[in-house]
Design an enzyme around this catalytic site. Structure first.
Site, PDB file in Angstrom:
ATOM      1  N   GLY A  48       0.779  -1.228   0.000  1.00 26.55           N
ATOM      2  CA  GLY A  48       0.000   0.000   0.000  1.00 26.55           C
ATOM      3  C   GLY A  48       0.811   1.278   0.000  1.00 26.55           C
ATOM      4  N   HIS A  49       2.139   1.177  -0.002  1.00 23.47           N
ATOM      5  CA  HIS A  49       2.983   2.389   0.132  1.00 23.47           C
ATOM      6  C   HIS A  49       4.076   2.374  -0.924  1.00 23.47           C
ATOM      7  CE1 HIS A  49       5.513   5.452   2.170  1.00 23.47           C
ATOM      8  NE2 HIS A  49       4.391   5.815   2.741  1.00 23.47           N
ATOM      9  N   PHE A  50       3.948   2.633  -2.040  1.00 21.00           N
ATOM     10  CA  PHE A  50       2.754   2.952  -2.812  1.00 21.00           C
ATOM     11  C   PHE A  50       2.691   1.934  -3.930  1.00 21.00           C
ATOM     12  CE2 PHE A  50       4.312   6.937  -0.974  1.00 21.00           C
ATOM     13  CZ  PHE A  50       3.194   7.366  -0.293  1.00 21.00           C
TER      14      PHE A  50
END
EC number: 4.2.1.59
Length: 145
Positions: A48-50
């Site tokens: 999720g990052h990124f």
């Protein structure tokens, strides 16, 4: 002193996915430590990052620094995490200068700059290929359980 991952597992209370050090290449107990974090694409935080531009979160770079600080103190023969707990009191002057991405080898250097009774202040640096990626000062308290 040097420590491999098995030594680090015995020394620190952390476990997967929060154990962020892979090895310690140098350590002078209660003075300094140099540790390595191999940053791989398989790290869970990259989901999720990124998603299209994976960057190691700065807070996890600081956590890796904090774990190196723990090694610096816990490598002393009189300290161990079964009998002592280290509480992080503050993170100051944190700066993030260069993104850390998959494939990087993060070299973390911590130095005790002030020690008084049960507190230690560390100056911490994280580098990739000798270029400064991040720096911070960490204040910690060492308490007997």
């Amino acid at each position: 002193m040097q420590f491999n991952i098995q030594d680090i597992i015995k020394m620190l209370p952390h476990s997967y996915p929060f154990l962020l050090l892979d090895k310690v290449t140098a350590c002078v107990p209660n003075e300094s430590a140099t540790a390595i974090k191999n940053v791989t694409f398989n790290e869970p935080f990259f989901i999720g990052h990124f998603p299209n531009n994976p960057v190691m979160p700065g807070v996890l770079i600081v956590e890796a620094m904090a774990q190196a600080c723990l090694v610096c103190v816990m490598s002393d023969s009189k300290h161990n995490f079964e009998n002592y707990t280290i509480y992080f009191m503050s993170i100051e002057l944190a700066k993030f200068r260069k993104p850390v991405i998959p494939g990087d080898i993060l070299t973390i250097e911590v130095n005790v700059i002030h020690k008084r009774k049960d507190t230690c202040r560390f100056q911490c640096f994280a580098r990739v290929d000798q270029a400064l990626a991040s720096e911070a000062q960490i204040l910690a308290m060492i308490k007997k359980n």
